[in-house]
Structure formats: structure tokens, C-alpha cells
Motif scaffolding. Structure first.
Motif, PDB file in Angstrom:
ATOM      1  N   LEU A  65       0.704  -1.188  -0.057  1.00  0.00           N
ATOM      2  CA  LEU A  65       0.019   0.029   0.125  1.00  0.00           C
ATOM      3  C   LEU A  65       0.879   1.239   0.112  1.00  0.00           C
TER       4      LEU A  65
ATOM      5  N   LEU B 106      -8.280  -0.341  -2.101  1.00  0.00           N
ATOM      6  CA  LEU B 106      -8.717   0.980  -2.518  1.00  0.00           C
ATOM      7  C   LEU B 106     -10.294   1.122  -2.333  1.00  0.00           C
TER       8      LEU B 106
ATOM      9  N   PHE C 232     -12.309   2.305   0.288  1.00  0.00           N
ATOM     10  CA  PHE C 232     -11.911   3.245   1.500  1.00  0.00           C
ATOM     11  C   PHE C 232     -12.593   2.771   2.826  1.00  0.00           C
TER      12      PHE C 232
ATOM     13  N   ALA D 122     -10.409  -0.252   3.892  1.00  0.00           N
ATOM     14  CA  ALA D 122      -9.219   0.309   4.165  1.00  0.00           C
ATOM     15  C   ALA D 122      -9.361   0.970   5.632  1.00  0.00           C
ATOM     16  N   GLN D 123     -10.312   1.884   5.698  1.00  0.00           N
ATOM     17  CA  GLN D 123     -10.544   2.597   7.292  1.00  0.00           C
ATOM     18  C   GLN D 123     -10.956   1.306   8.407  1.00  0.00           C
TER      19      GLN D 123
ATOM     20  N   PHE E 272      -7.307   0.000   8.865  1.00  0.00           N
ATOM     21  CA  PHE E 272      -6.294   0.862   9.791  1.00  0.00           C
ATOM     22  C   PHE E 272      -7.005   1.664  10.647  1.00  0.00           C
TER      23      PHE E 272
ATOM     24  N   PRO F 194      -2.209   1.209  15.383  1.00  0.00           N
ATOM     25  CA  PRO F 194      -1.470   1.911  14.316  1.00  0.00           C
ATOM     26  C   PRO F 194      -0.622   0.764  13.591  1.00  0.00           C
ATOM     27  N   PHE F 195      -0.494   0.632  12.415  1.00  0.00           N
ATOM     28  CA  PHE F 195       0.438  -0.021  11.845  1.00  0.00           C
ATOM     29  C   PHE F 195       1.866   0.813  11.600  1.00  0.00           C
TER      30      PHE F 195
ATOM     31  N   HIS G  76      -9.390   7.783  -7.005  1.00  0.00           N
ATOM     32  CA  HIS G  76      -9.340   6.645  -6.584  1.00  0.00           C
ATOM     33  C   HIS G  76      -8.019   5.899  -6.452  1.00  0.00           C
ATOM     34  N   SER G  77      -7.119   6.603  -5.665  1.00  0.00           N
ATOM     35  CA  SER G  77      -5.708   6.007  -5.613  1.00  0.00           C
ATOM     36  C   SER G  77      -5.142   6.285  -4.214  1.00  0.00           C
ATOM     37  N   PHE G  78      -4.445   5.577  -3.887  1.00  0.00           N
ATOM     38  CA  PHE G  78      -3.308   5.717  -2.788  1.00  0.00           C
ATOM     39  C   PHE G  78      -1.985   6.140  -3.269  1.00  0.00           C
TER      40      PHE G  78
END
Lengths: 372, 379
Positions: free
Chosen positions: A33, A257, A259, A262-263, A266, A271-272, A292-294
Motif C-alpha cells: 500500500l 482501494l 476506502f 481500508a478504514q 487501519f 496503528p501499523f 481513487h488511488s493511494f
């Protein structure tokens, strides 16, 4: 409070092989990521669970992992009480069949035996998931089981998690057997190669495995003893990815992606951690189109990026189009180049090849430091 | 101090009251800049990159946050056996009562004991609130080659602005013959950057004299340097070229941020040979959503964009929701801009939430708007 368990981050079995990326580094050192490496996830899980003694077993090509972990300070582990140890294992065996996890543990048996903690938690370096090992340890102690394992139920086991272990469970979630995923059925309980047990039992199992066969893995010996030991499985929910092929790697990234997913993965309270690279923020020039991207820090973006994950310090020039791709750090996508469904390894430059289009079924791979 | 035998002292005591509400709770050196930095990251990173290993940070105003931030020297790699960042606040001593720092020179005088511990040959005095990249080792080489008693870094400024600065008049060898504080009719355009190298032995002696002088305001520019010049000490001007900004006001802080959007900006934060280090955060990379539009932006990790960004700087963990527009603005960390809100020509302070459809700032405003409190949603 300090955990009653020490941690072992295990290498994947030698039958797991990811095309391309794996030629340059172990899976634990794969970028994930954009700004993480795969091994950040198991180490952060342990750190967040209050475990301050972690052993990382590295089978081959140790440079990138050794560099990334360094003193381990960024994982928030107390630098006096705690320690992250890197344990290298010799690999000059004539046949890969000898390179088992058990062989690595046997080689470092003394260090393991000296640990003060009563329990050991073993988790692999090639899977990405969130797990509180503290609650898992409590569950294990309460259940009085000999071994507690983690599994994730997947519904596409024909295409993913190939070469992972699968668990056959009885109704009480007892483990009956551990076998290889040969991709012959859709639904499988994928073993997360995560084990909780007493340190003494672990040492016994190492010894017994060595007696039985030089080719035995930890999974093999537990499988053999599944009927006499109380081996239980705990189901894991939430984001889970086993990086066992380029396609798995591609989708492990792409799936985040979404989100909401992802949320959910994370969370602020979990925390990572990763090593900071001290890159400056990313600059988007006028004319850039990004959706639509990290995007990681340190990038220069002048072109179009859609449905993609961009690593640190990547330069996407004017008129370039990057779609459904994963571009690793320091790469360059030159003017007018169009790529789709590609994994572009670090330091690669795509200049002369103006179109590089693979499919969602078979993502392509551009080699590290290559100029195309 | 294995390398240069030069110890640095960063003057970080000022409040920066022209930054208004931004410095209500933190001192100016701790103010955010450029998406992920605090201003004091610049002198500290410059020290680390120049091989200056021991750094004292002199704080006074609202310093708890700044102290704890700067004390973690590991952020800048200044945490080896022979390096460190030390926070020096005014404190009670055996032979004197509790005293505030009465001026920039006094702040050094009150820490003579600390400096003596390291027995440096040279003392580098820096300001904690300037944005620039500078190799202090090169300045030290210049200082040594002139056999100088003191060297002052100077920057050539436009003549019409020269009367806002302390101006150095030099001879052909760059030796300073005259120093004028904010002269009405400047004779040169070489402005002091507030960066000094002194020979410590001489400086120590002169600081003790300055402390005893009832007429001194104990300031480098007003008192200490003029005395050196009067006494005929060898004081040289070291000319710096490159980006340098004193962000004293909201307008200049905004401007310095906007400079980063320029493709040819001189600060070049992307230069990997001279990185600016800062605190690390455990966040996702920046997420640019399906409805986002970005027309020129400087964005750091943890930011989530679903709205439209035009020519703006977004700091860690900001969230711009769908339909919101950010134009020519700076969002400090953890700012949330809700759906449909429009922010124009503004600096939005840390943690502020701007409600749905709210409109803040004006594209024709003369000054930049500081938004330091939550803004309720509009219609």
C-alpha cells in the motif's frame, strides 16, 4: 503490561513463490500500500499487543528486511526491556526440502529456550491482517488447549492462497488435519500459520519433528499430532491477504482501494508502524488527474492516475496514464506512457514502451531497476 | 561534536504574536509548515545534515509542546552517544534567582555552564523560526579561513526592503565595517539572517561583560554585535544564496506554503541529499477518492480528499469531503472540511472543522484569513 508471550515472525514455506518481486527480496520486505512493507503488519500486531520480545526469522536475501527493521525503534517497542532480533538461517542446503521452519528453529533453539516468557506466538511474514494477540493469548489460556491456531475462511481458494495450509475442523473448532491448498475447492479454511502455545511444547515439537523427518515443518508435526494434542482454531474476520502469488499481491493492495475497507483495517487505536523515509509531501501539478488511488509521499504527479497505488518518490510525467496498477518507490512513468494492470518494481523506468497493458486476470510485472 | 567542534544554540523563545491564534498554544518554532513539518525542523535538520551534533534549544514562551517535540532528538538523528538536542529554559541557579531570558544574548549568557560542558571552539547561534536549508559547515570553513572572531550569515535583499532588516556594510573582503539596524537609507542590501558563528572563548568573555552592563538590552543585533565592531573585532559577512523565509505573519506563512506549489521552488524539499526530518506518523498514504479533483496541490500522508483542491497545501490527516472546495489555502493537520464547504485564501488551524456548505475566505481579500475556530455549516 508486558505480555506473557514472546513472538516469532516466521518465513513462509519454500513452496510459496511470488513471480518477479520475490527475485529481489523476501515477501516480508515487499512494499505494501505504498508506504508499508508486509512485515510491518505482523510486527505492529505484536507491538500493539504488548509483546516486546520479537524474533524475526529471515531465510534468504536479508538486506532489505534488516535495513527496514533496523533497531526496531519505530515499532514502538521499549528499547531497554524489549528487543527485535533478526535471526538468519543458513541456506546452503543441497536441496530446498531441508529449508524448513523447524530447521531454522532448531538452529536457534538455545535462544528460544532462554526466553523468559512462558508462551510463544508464531505468525508469518507473508500475510497481512490485524490481530490482537493479547486477546488471542487469553483465549488460549482460558481454553486450556495445547495449541491455538488462527484461520481465515475464504471463498475463492481455487485462485488465491495457493500453497497455503488449510485446516479441516470438527464442529468444536478442533483441528483435525492440516493440508496444502491445492486449489481444488472454492471454500477453504486457510491456516494463517499463526500458533499460540507454551514455550516448552514448542521446544518439544521442534525436537519431535527433527526425529520424524528432516523435511518436517511445524505444520507437519502438528498435523501428525493433531489427534493426541488439543489443537483449536479461532476464526479471523476482517481484512486478510496471503501474498502467495503476484496476483494475490496485486489484489491485496487493490482491495484496500475500497476506502471503507481500508478504514476498517487501519484504525487509530491499532496503528501499523513503518520506518519513515523522510520524504517530502507529494506535489500535484496542474493538469494532473488523480482518482481513487493511494499516493505515497515524495511523488511528482503531472499525468493521470486511476485505481492505483503509488509508492514513494514516483514521478508520473505529463500525459502518462496509470490505471489499476501498483507502482513501487522511485519509479518513473514517462510522458505519454500508458500502463494498466501492472506491478512496476522499484527504480524501474518506463520510457520507450508507450503501452503496457495487462489484464485483471493476469497482472503484469516490470522488473526492478529495468528501463523499458 | 566529533566533527566540527561547533555547538549550536537555537533561539526559540519568541511567541510570534503576529501569527495571532496560531501561536496561542504553541511557540512560533512549533508552528506547522509545508504539510508535515514544524518550522524548527529546518534549523534542526540543517544541524544534523551539517554535522553539528550538539544542539541547545532555548525556549521560553508556551514551551511544553515545543520542548517535548524538540527533546526527541532521534527525529533528526541527533541521539547518538556524541549527539543530542537539549532544551534550555530559564531556570533558577545557585548564584542568581529565576530569571527570564532578557534578550537573545542573555539567553546564551544564562547557559554558559551548559556550553562549557562541551568545551566547543565555535558557537553557532540560530533562530528557530526561519525556513531555509543551509550547510553550517561551509559557513564555519569561511569563518576559519578569515580567522574571524565572528561571522554573520547575510542575504541580499531588494533595496526597497532593506530598511526592514539589520544591514551589514562590508569592505571588499566581506569584513563588516558597519552594522545598521533598520536603516532609513541603506548603504548595502546585505541583511542579517540572525545566524552567527562566534569563537567561543572570546564570546564567553564578552557575554560576561554584557551581562554586567546595565545599559545593554542583551540583544545580539542591538548590543552584542555593535560592541564587537566598536572594539575592532574581526566580524565577517557570509553571503547565503537560496531560499530563506522568516514567517512572521499569517500572510508570509501562507506565502511560504504557496511557494512549495511552484515547480521551480528553491527550497526543494525533495532533495534527498539534504532532507528535512520531522516527526513520523502512523497513517495511511494519502487517499484521493473517486470524486476528487486536484488542480495543483502539495499533499502529505494521511490526507483524504473527496472534494476539489486548487493550488493548496494539505497537512497530515486532513479530510476534504465530497463537493468541498479548497482554493489557494493551507490546511494544517487534522482539519475537516465537510461536504460543499468552500475555503478560499485561508490558513486553517490544526483540528478545525468547517461545516457543511460553509463559505470561508474571499478570493479578493487583501490579507489571508486565519480560521482558528470551528465554522458552523451554512445552508
Amino acid at each position: 503490561m508486558a505480555s506473557r508471550a514472546f513472538g516469532i515472525i516466521a518465513s513462509p514455506s519454500t513452496r510459496v513463490r511470488v513471480e518477479g518481486l520475490h527475485d529481489y527480496r523476501p515477501i516480508g520486505a515487499f512494499s505494501f500500500l505504498g508506504r508499508f512493507r508486509v512485515i510491518d503488519f505482523p510486527i505492529s500486531n505484536m507491538s500493539n499487543s504488548g509483546m516486546d520480545r520479537v524474533m524475526v526469522f529471515i531465510a534468504a536475501r536479508p538486506r532489505s528486511i534488516a535495513e527496514h527493521i533496523g533497531s526496531g525503534r519505530h515499532y514502538n517497542i521499549n528499547s531497554k526491556r524489549g528487543k527485535i532480533q533478526l535471526l538468519f538461517t543458513q541456506n546452503n542446503n543441497p536441496n530446498d526440502i531441508y529449508n524448513t521452519d523447524i530447521a531454522a528453529y532448531q538452529e536457534n533453539r538455545e535462544i528460544i529456550a532462554r526466553m523468559h516468557q512462558e508462551y510463544v506466538i508464531i505468525t508469518p511474514s507473508y500475510m497481512v491482517f490485524r490481530q490482537n494477540f493479547d486477546t488471542l493469548l487469553e483465549e488460549h489460556i482460558e481454553s486450556k488447549a495445547d495449541i491455538t491456531m488462527l484461520y481465515h475462511r475464504v471463498e475463492n481458494a481455487k485462485e488465491t492462497c495457493l500453497n497455503c495450509n488449510v485446516l479441516t475442523l470438527n464442529k468444536q473448532k478442533g483441528v483435525q488435519s492440516i493440508d496444502e491448498n491445492l486449489g481444488n475447492a472454492k471454500e477453504k479454511n486457510i491456516s494463517m500459520d499463526t500458533y499460540v502455545m507454551h514455550k516448552e511444547l514448542f521446544l518439544d515439537l521442534i525436537k519431535e519433528a527433527r526425529k520424524e523427518s528432516s523435511a518436517f515443518t511445524l505444520a507437519d508435526i502438528i498435523n501428525m499430532k493433531a489427534s493426541e494434542l488439543d489443537v483449536r482454531a479461532v476464526g479471523h474476520r476482517g481484512f486478510f491477504a496471503a501474498i502467495t502469488s503476484l496476483k494475490d499481491y496485486f489484489y491485496a493492495n487493490q482491495n484496500l482501494l475500497d476506502f471503507d475497507r481500508a478504514q476498517d483495517f487501519f484504525r487509530e487505536d491499532w496503528p501499523f508502524y513503518t520506518r519513515t523515509n523522510d520524504s517530502c509531501p507529494t506535489q500535484y501539478y496542474e493538469g494532473a488527474k488523480v482518482n481513487h488511488s493511494f499516493i505515497s509521499n515524495g511523488c511528482l504527479i503531472e499525468g493521470t492516475v486511476e485505481d492505483s497505488i503509488i509508492g514513494r518518490n514516483v514521478w508520473i510525467k505529463k500525459g502518462a496514464v496509470v490505471k489499476n496498477s501498483i507502482v513501487l518507490a522511485y519509479s518513473l512513468i514517462d510522458e505519454g506512457v500508458h500502463i494498466e494492470h501492472e506491478v512496476v518494481d522499484k527504480w524501474a523506468q518506463i520510457k520507450h514502451v508507450k503501452e503496457l497493458i495487462s489484464t485483471d486476470d493476469k497482472p503484469g510485472y516490470v522488473r526492478r531497476s529495468d528501463i523499458l | 561534536m566529533s566533527q566540527s567542534n561547533m555547538l549550536a544554540m537555537i533561539l526559540a523563545g519568541g511567541r510570534g504574536s503576529r501569527l495571532k491564534d496560531l501561536t496561542n498554544k504553541v511557540a512560533k518554532p512549533a508552528v506547522y509548515y509545508g504539510g508535515k513539518y514544524r518550522i524548527i525542523d529546518f534549523p534542526l535538520s540543517n544541524c544534523a545534515n551539517s554535522g553539528v551534533d550538539i544542539v541547545g534549544v532555548l525556549t521560553q514562551y508556551e514551551s511544553v509542546l515545543l520542548n517535548s517535540y524538540a527533546a526527541a532528538g532521534g527525529r533528526w538523528g541527533l541521539d547518538t552517544t556524541h549527539s543530542g538536542v537539549f532544551i534550555l529554559t530559564p531556570r533558577e541557579k545557585a548564584d542568581s534567582g529565576l530569571d527570564v531570558y532578557r534578550g537573545t544574548a542573555d539567553a546564551i549568557s544564562q547557559n554558559i555552564d551548559f556550553i562549557d560542558n562541551y568545551d566547543p571552539e565555535y558557537l553557532l547561534v540560530l533562530s528557530g523560526d526561519h525556513i531555509y536549508k543551509m550547510n553550517y559547515d561551509k559557513m564555519l570553513k569561511f569563518h576559519k579561513s578569515n580567522n574571524a572572531d565572528a561571522t554573520i550569515a547575510v542575504l541580499s535583499v531588494p533595496l526597497k526592503e532593506a530598511s526592514r532588516f539589520g544591514i551589514m556594510n562590508t569592505d571588499e573582503n566581506k569584513r563588516i565595517v558597519e552594522f545598521e539596524e533598520k536603516p532609513e537609507h541603506p548603504k548595502s542590501t546585505l541583511a542579517s539572517m540572525g545566524i552567527y558563528i562566534f569563537n567561543w572563548k572570546l564570546m564567553r568573555k564578552m557575554l560576561i561583560q554584557d551581562m554586567k552592563n546595565p545599559d545593554s538590552s542583551h540583544d545580539f543585533g542591538k548590543d552584542f554585535i555593535p560592541v564587537m565592531l566598536n572594539e575592532g573585532k574581526a566580524v565577517y559577512a557570509y553571503e547565503f544564496t537560496g531560499y530563506w523565509k522568516d514567517v512572521g505573519t499569517i500572510d508570509s506563512l501562507w506565502e511560504a506554503n504557496m511557494d512549495l506549489l511552484d515547480k521551480n521552488n528553491e527550497l526543494e524539499l525533495s532533495d534527498t541529499t539534504w532532507r528535512i526530518y520531522t516527526g513520523n506518523t502512523a497513517t495511511l498514504p494519502q487517499y484521493i477518492g473517486p470524486t476528487a479533483k486536484i488542480n495543483g496541490a502539495y499533499i502529505t500522508q494521511g490526507v483524504q480528499v473527496n472534494g476539489e483542491i486548487t493550488h493548496s497545501v494539505l497537512s497530515t490527516n486532513c479530510h476534504v469531503m465530497e463537493g468541498a472546495k479548497i482554493i489557494d489555502s493551507v490546511l494544517m493537520p487534522n482539519v475537516i472540511v465537510e461536504e460543499g464547504a468552500v475555503v478560499t485564501r485561508a490558513v486553517v488551524a490544526e483540528g478545525v472543522r468547517i461545516g457543511k456548505n460553509a463559505v470561508v475566505g474571499d478570493s479578493k481579500s487583501e490579507n489571508i484569513l486565519l480560521v482558528a475556530k470551528n465554522v458552523k455549516g451554512g445552508e
